[in-house]
Design an enzyme around this catalytic site. Sequence first.
Site, PDB file in Angstrom:
ATOM      1  N   PRO A 137       0.780  -1.246   0.000  1.00 58.83           N
ATOM      2  CA  PRO A 137       0.000   0.000   0.000  1.00 58.83           C
ATOM      3  C   PRO A 137       0.815   1.302   0.000  1.00 58.83           C
ATOM      4  O   PRO A 137       0.792   2.067   0.964  1.00 58.83           O
ATOM      5  CB  PRO A 137      -0.840  -0.131   1.266  1.00 58.83           C
ATOM      6  N   CYS A 138       1.496   1.588  -1.103  1.00 58.37           N
ATOM      7  CA  CYS A 138       2.263   2.831  -1.196  1.00 58.37           C
ATOM      8  C   CYS A 138       1.336   4.055  -1.206  1.00 58.37           C
ATOM      9  O   CYS A 138       1.787   5.171  -0.958  1.00 58.37           O
ATOM     10  CB  CYS A 138       3.192   2.821  -2.409  1.00 58.37           C
TER      11      CYS A 138
END
Length: 170
Positions: A137-138
């Site tokens: 989850p950047c």
Amino acid sequence: MNKVNIQYYKSPVGEILLGSYDNKLCLADWKYRRMRTSIDNRIQKGLKAEYVEQSSAVIEETIKEMKEYFAGERKDFDIPLLMVGTDFQKSVWEGLMGIPYGTTMSYLDLAKSIGNEKAVRAVASANGANAISILIPCHRIIGSNGDLVGYAGGLPAKKKLLELENNLFR
């Protein structure tokens, strides 16, 4: 030559290129991102493989879980991942996976969480090189001032992902 199976998935926030290799997901990246060529080159060289457009069980499962995620029915993914990058990049991506659903952190916080506080720029660069968007989850990384900062899928997609995660399961 090894093969990476690839398929396109039209998510509610943009088109995603999915790739699987050896029963693991090695790619879930934005079709129209600036770094598309360099990401694809890194994966193909790293796996000594070429892209072949065909589905796989892993890709089908990823699409199913992504649909559940976008429907607000899933917070965590159960897909086996294959990260292709340097040891440092992998440590950053592991750090990203430690950011809980519905929360955000800055590049500095992420650098501290992987025990490398001085490497904020390198952490930001590794974050941008993430080829497995959403599952790693950047999008949960924001600027230290709270602003939404660069995102491969574009800031509108990032905003929608964060809104999705913040509005559900509360």
